[in-house]
Motif scaffolding. Structure first.
Motif, PDB file in Angstrom:
ATOM      1  N   PRO A  71      22.535  38.981   3.222  1.00  0.00           N
ATOM      2  CA  PRO A  71      23.433  38.403   2.221  1.00  0.00           C
ATOM      3  C   PRO A  71      24.043  37.074   2.660  1.00  0.00           C
ATOM      4  O   PRO A  71      24.194  36.163   1.848  1.00  0.00           O
ATOM      5  CB  PRO A  71      24.503  39.480   2.049  1.00  0.00           C
ATOM      6  N   THR A  72      24.399  36.954   3.933  1.00  0.00           N
ATOM      7  CA  THR A  72      25.006  35.713   4.411  1.00  0.00           C
ATOM      8  C   THR A  72      24.026  34.554   4.310  1.00  0.00           C
ATOM      9  O   THR A  72      24.354  33.467   3.813  1.00  0.00           O
ATOM     10  CB  THR A  72      25.497  35.865   5.859  1.00  0.00           C
ATOM     11  N   LYS A  73      22.811  34.780   4.802  1.00  0.00           N
ATOM     12  CA  LYS A  73      21.803  33.717   4.737  1.00  0.00           C
ATOM     13  C   LYS A  73      21.438  33.406   3.295  1.00  0.00           C
ATOM     14  O   LYS A  73      21.268  32.250   2.910  1.00  0.00           O
ATOM     15  CB  LYS A  73      20.549  34.116   5.523  1.00  0.00           C
ATOM     16  N   LEU A  74      21.364  34.433   2.472  1.00  0.00           N
ATOM     17  CA  LEU A  74      21.052  34.227   1.062  1.00  0.00           C
ATOM     18  C   LEU A  74      22.124  33.385   0.390  1.00  0.00           C
ATOM     19  O   LEU A  74      21.822  32.472  -0.390  1.00  0.00           O
ATOM     20  CB  LEU A  74      20.921  35.574   0.364  1.00  0.00           C
ATOM     21  N   LEU A  75      23.391  33.662   0.708  1.00  0.00           N
ATOM     22  CA  LEU A  75      24.479  32.890   0.119  1.00  0.00           C
ATOM     23  C   LEU A  75      24.410  31.431   0.559  1.00  0.00           C
ATOM     24  O   LEU A  75      24.579  30.515  -0.250  1.00  0.00           O
ATOM     25  CB  LEU A  75      25.825  33.499   0.516  1.00  0.00           C
ATOM     26  N   ASP A  76      24.169  31.196   1.842  1.00  0.00           N
ATOM     27  CA  ASP A  76      24.053  29.826   2.331  1.00  0.00           C
ATOM     28  C   ASP A  76      22.927  29.082   1.613  1.00  0.00           C
ATOM     29  O   ASP A  76      23.071  27.930   1.202  1.00  0.00           O
ATOM     30  CB  ASP A  76      23.792  29.819   3.839  1.00  0.00           C
ATOM     31  N   LEU A  77      21.775  29.748   1.486  1.00  0.00           N
ATOM     32  CA  LEU A  77      20.635  29.127   0.824  1.00  0.00           C
ATOM     33  C   LEU A  77      20.914  28.882  -0.653  1.00  0.00           C
ATOM     34  O   LEU A  77      20.568  27.827  -1.196  1.00  0.00           O
ATOM     35  CB  LEU A  77      19.399  30.004   0.984  1.00  0.00           C
ATOM     36  N   ALA A  78      21.547  29.856  -1.309  1.00  0.00           N
ATOM     37  CA  ALA A  78      21.844  29.708  -2.724  1.00  0.00           C
ATOM     38  C   ALA A  78      22.836  28.574  -2.958  1.00  0.00           C
ATOM     39  O   ALA A  78      22.717  27.811  -3.919  1.00  0.00           O
ATOM     40  CB  ALA A  78      22.388  31.016  -3.286  1.00  0.00           C
ATOM     41  N   ASP A  79      23.829  28.462  -2.078  1.00  0.00           N
ATOM     42  CA  ASP A  79      24.810  27.382  -2.198  1.00  0.00           C
ATOM     43  C   ASP A  79      24.130  26.023  -2.050  1.00  0.00           C
ATOM     44  O   ASP A  79      24.351  25.098  -2.838  1.00  0.00           O
ATOM     45  CB  ASP A  79      25.899  27.564  -1.145  1.00  0.00           C
ATOM     46  N   THR A  80      23.272  25.910  -1.033  1.00  0.00           N
ATOM     47  CA  THR A  80      22.540  24.655  -0.821  1.00  0.00           C
ATOM     48  C   THR A  80      21.615  24.367  -1.989  1.00  0.00           C
ATOM     49  O   THR A  80      21.553  23.235  -2.498  1.00  0.00           O
ATOM     50  CB  THR A  80      21.722  24.731   0.479  1.00  0.00           C
ATOM     51  N   ALA A  81      20.872  25.385  -2.422  1.00  0.00           N
ATOM     52  CA  ALA A  81      19.894  25.181  -3.481  1.00  0.00           C
ATOM     53  C   ALA A  81      20.549  24.742  -4.777  1.00  0.00           C
ATOM     54  O   ALA A  81      20.093  23.791  -5.433  1.00  0.00           O
ATOM     55  CB  ALA A  81      19.092  26.461  -3.698  1.00  0.00           C
ATOM     56  N   THR A  82      21.632  25.413  -5.172  1.00  0.00           N
ATOM     57  CA  THR A  82      22.265  25.065  -6.437  1.00  0.00           C
ATOM     58  C   THR A  82      22.959  23.711  -6.386  1.00  0.00           C
ATOM     59  O   THR A  82      23.118  23.050  -7.416  1.00  0.00           O
ATOM     60  CB  THR A  82      23.264  26.158  -6.873  1.00  0.00           C
ATOM     61  N   LYS A  83      23.367  23.268  -5.203  1.00  0.00           N
ATOM     62  CA  LYS A  83      23.944  21.935  -5.074  1.00  0.00           C
ATOM     63  C   LYS A  83      22.871  20.852  -5.111  1.00  0.00           C
ATOM     64  O   LYS A  83      23.171  19.678  -5.333  1.00  0.00           O
ATOM     65  CB  LYS A  83      24.717  21.821  -3.759  1.00  0.00           C
ATOM     66  N   SER A  84      21.631  21.241  -4.872  1.00  0.00           N
ATOM     67  CA  SER A  84      20.547  20.270  -4.699  1.00  0.00           C
ATOM     68  C   SER A  84      19.753  20.010  -5.963  1.00  0.00           C
ATOM     69  O   SER A  84      18.901  19.132  -5.976  1.00  0.00           O
ATOM     70  CB  SER A  84      19.575  20.772  -3.615  1.00  0.00           C
ATOM     71  N   ILE A  85      20.004  20.799  -7.004  1.00  0.00           N
ATOM     72  CA  ILE A  85      19.140  20.695  -8.174  1.00  0.00           C
ATOM     73  C   ILE A  85      19.867  20.184  -9.402  1.00  0.00           C
ATOM     74  O   ILE A  85      21.085  20.297  -9.541  1.00  0.00           O
ATOM     75  CB  ILE A  85      18.484  22.043  -8.509  1.00  0.00           C
ATOM     76  N   THR A  86      19.081  19.616 -10.292  1.00  0.00           N
ATOM     77  CA  THR A  86      19.495  19.312 -11.655  1.00  0.00           C
ATOM     78  C   THR A  86      18.491  20.011 -12.563  1.00  0.00           C
ATOM     79  O   THR A  86      17.287  19.940 -12.327  1.00  0.00           O
ATOM     80  CB  THR A  86      19.478  17.806 -11.932  1.00  0.00           C
TER      81      THR A  86
END
Length: 379
Positions: free
Chosen positions: A281-296
């Motif tokens: 869950p921790t790694k998933l949250l980090d990745l999800a935070d990065t991913a959603t900040k990176s996309i349009t």
């Protein structure tokens, strides 16, 4: 890049091509099955948050929703578009932007001129039932006729002939890029996803790097990459340099660059599989935070709920059920730094997508290729 190759995964290239480009002989290559699910890792990491338990999930949900940027493609383009084919299939335009502003200026090099380019573009076609997919890459150096289009800011831009494909995005943003792809293909784009430089770099760092083996030295000052032949665990900056390089190895072409990306994406998928992203869950949250900040995205995908629903419909697509091709092209006789669409072969590709059929092998036979195959392999 051969007619069947891997896409760029929404990752940008350097600001402009330079140096001569050799004319490689066209040849047919067999599709490669592994490494395809990495294409939609952004949607998956966002979707994974939905299944996380705990009292903080509501906060996380709204935090991630707030990260996502969107553009209203439908409003900008209106009704002057190809008809949506109601056969259960979907088409998604995935772009990699190389804005030189903010954090991307240091990563991308070049001058911050206030513009951005779509140096990576691919059409992801999901077949009826979402059990199979085809990905069609569009080389950035392709000369096209850009239609008259209206940007998402409401500004109208006149049509232009024989311009580089990636100029559509720098001219009128996402809406103009979608309009140009629809004009080129006659295929309606149902969704739009864009990824930027800095987000890609951080995503690789969050994953702990990606291990690859290079069979030749790669030295490209433009993409800040210096690798000796051998095995390396690439951090985010090195990974970005690898998928952007075009002058450090091979024939210096955009086509060769995408061959390197093909190998990197295979390695990336294997890395994701090995670290067990969805089990942490921790790694998933980090990745999800990065991913959603990176996309349009287009406005229809601009929420964690929408991304989750979209991703859930893709979970049945394994790596062996996704085919990768490139828009059939040939080198421009008057400028070897540009490519032209091979119209008769490209029509086979576009007709296949419209009719929700597999892309025939004849569509990819005898088209232009790069010269970077085999330089990078997963370790």
């Amino acid at each position: 890049m051969p007619a069947d190759t891997t896409p760029d995964d929404g990752i940008a290239d350097e600001a402009a091509p330079s140096g001569p480009r050799g004319r490689a002989k066209g040849r047919r290559r067999k599709p490669r099955g592994k490494g395809r699910r990495a294409l939609l890792v952004t949607a998956w990491t966002a979707a994974g948050i939905v299944v996380l338990g705990g009292t903080g999930v509501g906060y996380v949900y709204f935090k991630l929703n707030g990260n996502i940027k969107s553009v209203d493609i439908n409003q900008a383009l209106g009704t002057d578009r190809p008809t949506k084919v109601d056969n259960g299939s979907e088409n998604i335009l995935v772009l990699g932007s190389d804005s030189r502003s903010g954090g991307n200026k240091k990563l991308g090099g070049g001058t911050d001129d206030g513009s951005a380019r779509s140096d990576t573009a691919m059409i992801v076609h999901l077949y009826k039932g979402h059990k199979r997919a085809s990905v069609v890459s569009i080389p950035r150096d392709t000369l096209v006729d850009r239609p008259r289009c209206t940007g998402t800011n409401g500004t109208a831009y006149p049509a232009a002939s024989a311009v580089m494909f990636n100029s559509a995005y720098s001219t009128g943003g996402a809406a103009c890029a979608v309009k140009t792809v629809e004009s080129l293909t006659g295929v309606r784009m149902d969704h739009y996803v864009e990824v930027d430089f800095s987000g890609f770099q951080k995503l690789i760092d969050d994953l702990g790097g990606v291990q690859v083996t290079t069979t030749k030295n790669i030295d490209d000052k433009n993409s800040h990459l210096d690798l000796q032949a051998g095995t390396h665990t690439l951090d985010g900056q090195q990974a970005l340099g690898l998928v952007r390089t075009r002058h450090g190895v091979g024939d210096g072409s955009d086509l060769g660059r995408i061959q390197l990306q093909q190998a990197f994406i295979k390695a990336l998928v294997e890395q994701v599989d090995h670290i067990g992203v969805l089990s942490s869950p921790t790694k998933l949250l980090d990745l999800a935070d990065t991913a959603t900040k990176s996309i349009t995205t287009d406005s229809d995908l601009a929420s964690v709920k929408a991304l989750a629903s979209f991703a859930d419909g893709l979970k049945g697509i394994g790596s062996s059920h996704m085919d990768m091709v490139t828009t059939p092209v040939e080198y421009d006789p008057s400028d070897p730094n540009r490519v032209l669409v091979e119209k008769s072969k490209a029509k086979l590709v576009w007709d296949a997508l419209k009719n929700d059929k597999p892309i025939p092998a004849s569509a990819t036979k005898g088209t232009a290729t790069g010269e970077a195959k085999g330089v990078v392999a997963s370790s």
